[in-house]
Design an enzyme around this catalytic site. Structure first.
Site, PDB file in Angstrom:
ATOM      1  N   ASP A 126       0.902  -1.260  -0.119  1.00 56.16           N
ATOM      2  CA  ASP A 126      -0.130   0.062   0.137  1.00 56.16           C
ATOM      3  C   ASP A 126       0.859   1.200  -0.096  1.00 56.16           C
ATOM      4  OD1 ASP A 126       0.701   0.131   2.544  1.00 56.16           O
ATOM      5  OD2 ASP A 126      -0.853  -0.775   3.510  1.00 56.16           O
ATOM      6  N   HIS A 141       6.309  -8.369  -0.753  1.00 61.01           N
ATOM      7  CA  HIS A 141       5.223  -8.833  -1.741  1.00 61.01           C
ATOM      8  C   HIS A 141       4.883  -7.699  -2.879  1.00 61.01           C
ATOM      9  CE1 HIS A 141       3.590 -11.698   1.716  1.00 61.01           C
ATOM     10  NE2 HIS A 141       4.535 -12.295   0.746  1.00 61.01           N
ATOM     11  N   CYS A 149       2.374  -6.068 -17.815  1.00 62.61           N
ATOM     12  CA  CYS A 149       1.820  -7.116 -18.837  1.00 62.61           C
ATOM     13  C   CYS A 149       2.564  -8.605 -18.849  1.00 62.61           C
ATOM     14  CB  CYS A 149       1.717  -6.641 -20.147  1.00 62.61           C
ATOM     15  SG  CYS A 149       1.042  -8.020 -21.330  1.00 62.61           S
ATOM     16  N   GLY A 208       1.519  -6.521  13.238  1.00 60.14           N
ATOM     17  CA  GLY A 208       0.362  -6.684  12.599  1.00 60.14           C
ATOM     18  C   GLY A 208       0.367  -7.871  11.400  1.00 60.14           C
ATOM     19  N   THR A 209       1.087  -8.966  11.848  1.00 58.77           N
ATOM     20  CA  THR A 209       0.979  -9.848  11.066  1.00 58.77           C
ATOM     21  C   THR A 209       0.420 -11.469  11.571  1.00 58.77           C
ATOM     22  OG1 THR A 209       2.395 -11.470   9.178  1.00 58.77           O
ATOM     23  CG2 THR A 209       3.728 -10.301  10.873  1.00 58.77           C
TER      24      THR A 209
HETATM   25  N1  APR Z   1      -3.136  -3.629  14.939  1.00 59.92           N
HETATM   26  C1  APR Z   1      -2.321  -4.723  15.171  1.00 59.92           C
HETATM   27  N2  APR Z   1      -2.704  -5.875  14.536  1.00 59.92           N
HETATM   28  C2  APR Z   1      -3.715  -5.968  14.034  1.00 59.92           C
HETATM   29  C3  APR Z   1      -4.688  -4.804  13.763  1.00 59.92           C
HETATM   30  C4  APR Z   1      -4.376  -3.670  14.246  1.00 59.92           C
HETATM   31  N3  APR Z   1      -5.178  -2.471  14.273  1.00 59.92           N
HETATM   32  N4  APR Z   1      -5.550  -5.344  12.984  1.00 59.92           N
HETATM   33  C5  APR Z   1      -5.580  -6.642  12.795  1.00 59.92           C
HETATM   34  N5  APR Z   1      -4.229  -6.962  13.273  1.00 59.92           N
HETATM   35  C6  APR Z   1      -3.603  -8.321  13.189  1.00 59.92           C
HETATM   36  C7  APR Z   1      -4.435  -9.531  13.198  1.00 59.92           C
HETATM   37  O1  APR Z   1      -4.740  -9.901  14.490  1.00 59.92           O
HETATM   38  C8  APR Z   1      -3.620 -10.410  12.358  1.00 59.92           C
HETATM   39  O2  APR Z   1      -2.753 -11.102  13.270  1.00 59.92           O
HETATM   40  O3  APR Z   1      -2.857  -8.261  11.858  1.00 59.92           O
HETATM   41  C9  APR Z   1      -2.715  -9.530  11.439  1.00 59.92           C
HETATM   42  C10 APR Z   1      -3.249  -9.827   9.779  1.00 59.92           C
HETATM   43  O4  APR Z   1      -2.886 -10.748   9.445  1.00 59.92           O
HETATM   44  P1  APR Z   1      -3.210 -11.419   7.996  1.00 59.92           P
HETATM   45  O5  APR Z   1      -4.734 -10.777   7.633  1.00 59.92           O
HETATM   46  O6  APR Z   1      -2.972 -12.780   7.889  1.00 59.92           O
HETATM   47  O7  APR Z   1      -2.350 -10.320   7.142  1.00 59.92           O
HETATM   48  P2  APR Z   1      -0.852 -10.773   6.668  1.00 59.92           P
HETATM   49  O8  APR Z   1      -0.080 -11.392   7.928  1.00 59.92           O
HETATM   50  O9  APR Z   1      -0.079  -9.140   6.338  1.00 59.92           O
HETATM   51  O10 APR Z   1      -0.727 -11.499   5.406  1.00 59.92           O
HETATM   52  C11 APR Z   1       0.254 -11.917   4.847  1.00 59.92           C
HETATM   53  O11 APR Z   1      -1.026 -13.003   3.005  1.00 59.92           O
HETATM   54  O12 APR Z   1      -2.820 -12.893   1.940  1.00 59.92           O
HETATM   55  C12 APR Z   1      -1.496 -12.723   1.807  1.00 59.92           C
HETATM   56  O13 APR Z   1      -0.020 -11.540   0.505  1.00 59.92           O
HETATM   57  C13 APR Z   1      -1.008 -11.328   1.537  1.00 59.92           C
HETATM   58  O14 APR Z   1       0.910 -10.091   2.534  1.00 59.92           O
HETATM   59  C14 APR Z   1      -0.492 -10.757   2.718  1.00 59.92           C
HETATM   60  C15 APR Z   1       0.212 -12.083   3.334  1.00 59.92           C
END
Ligand code: APR
Length: 271
Positions: A126, A141, A149, A208-209
């Site tokens: 983003d 990513h 293309c 936040g992952t």
């Molecule tokens: N603050 C902190 N953490 C948060 C918040 C917040 N406000 N809101 C959500 N979260 C946490 C959730 O609890 C979760 O553990 O962020 C995490 C998001 O996890 P995913 O949705 O799985 O995202 P991510 O880990 O970035 O996914 C990895 O998967 O789908 C693919 O390519 C996509 O880059 C992405 C990859």
């Protein structure tokens, strides 16, 4: 002992107070690690941008609850039916275009500016880290600011493609944003640089992952093996929390990062 136990249960406000005191203490500990480590890194995921208005993927209401990722996020699905995948991509692009960096992105930018953060490795596409002031960002990513293309390899900037959905190449084929779909390779330079940095960092801030997607989710383990302190910020525990995390700061990324950076600034003033 029994009385003390009953006392705590009967006064929930005291439980809250002790939790928030603990969190403040843990934030302090995390700030000390950041100030003392030789090289700090951050690894971020979709959760860091939730407070900017971009839903994550796997939480309730996340993107993969509405779209089956096998149907919408694999490279073979895109090749087979790019028009269908663009229904989801157009929605994502619209949300991302309107998003602004929140205090968590800005906090990382601030830490870099203070000389306390070497690089952000992000799974996000983003651009909010760059907009939040970070200059060293590894986009694990890819990024949604350019499109390519798959057939004739021409690349376009977002400003070149106008409003047409799906956007098309001059060769007539549908363009794909330069983000990594499932089944595509991580950009080799991002992969190598992240591994090298994780192997030699003093601390890793994981924000936040859900750590469910490889190979990005192996980075904390690599850092841990190198002796780094792992500080995790998330609204809920993840696969990392009980395995590699040293300090778990539970809460929203923007709120926790604002407090963490304040604490770092306090410590720096005292030095
Ligand atoms: N603050 C902190 N953490 C948060 C918040 C917040 N406000 N809101 C959500 N979260 C946490 C959730 O609890 C979760 O553990 O962020 C995490 C998001 O996890 P995913 O949705 O799985 O995202 P991510 O880990 O970035 O996914 C990895 O998967 O789908 C693919 O390519 C996509 O880059 C992405 C990859």
């Amino acid at each position: 002992m029994l009385d003390a136990y009953q006392f705590v249960i009967q006064h929930p406000e005291m439980i809250r107070e002790s939790i928030s005191t603990n969190l403040q203490g843990e934030i302090r500990r995390a700030a000390e690690i950041l100030c003392q480590s030789q090289m700090n890194l951050a690894l971020t995921g979709a959760g860091i941008s939730v407070e900017s208005g971009i839903p994550d993927f796997r939480s309730a209401g996340g993107l993969w609850e509405r779209y089956d990722f096998m149907e919408y996020a694999t490279i073979s699905a895109f090749r087979a039916n790019p028009e269908k995948i663009w229904q989801m991509l157009a929605e994502m692009e619209d949300v991302v275009r309107r998003a602004k960096p929140n205090p968590a992105h800005k906090g990382l930018g601030r830490l870099e500016h203070m000389g306390l953060l070497h690089t952000v490795i992000t799974q996000n596409i983003d651009n909010l880290h760059q907009e939040g002031g970070s200059t060293r960002v590894i986009e694990y990513h890819g990024n949604s600011k350019t499109l390519s293309c798959l057939w004739c390899k021409r690349q376009y900037g977002l400003d070149e493609i106008g409003d047409q959905v799906p956007p098309r190449c001059t060769c007539g084929k549908v363009l794909k944003p330069d983000v990594i779909f499932f089944g595509e390779a991580i950009p080799p330079r991002a992969l190598d640089e992240s591994y090298d940095l994780a192997s030699s960092c003093g601390s890793l801030l994981v924000i936040g992952t859900s750590a469910q997607v490889a190979p990005a989710n192996t980075i904390p383990g690599v850092a841990k093996k190198a002796g780094a302190g792992i500080i995790e910020i998330n609204v809920e525990p993840t696969l990392l929390t009980s395995s590699v995390t040293d300090i778990f700061l539970q809460g929203r990324a923007g709120e926790i990062m604002a407090k963490l950076v304040d604490e770092v600034e306090n410590l720096m003033r005292q030095e």
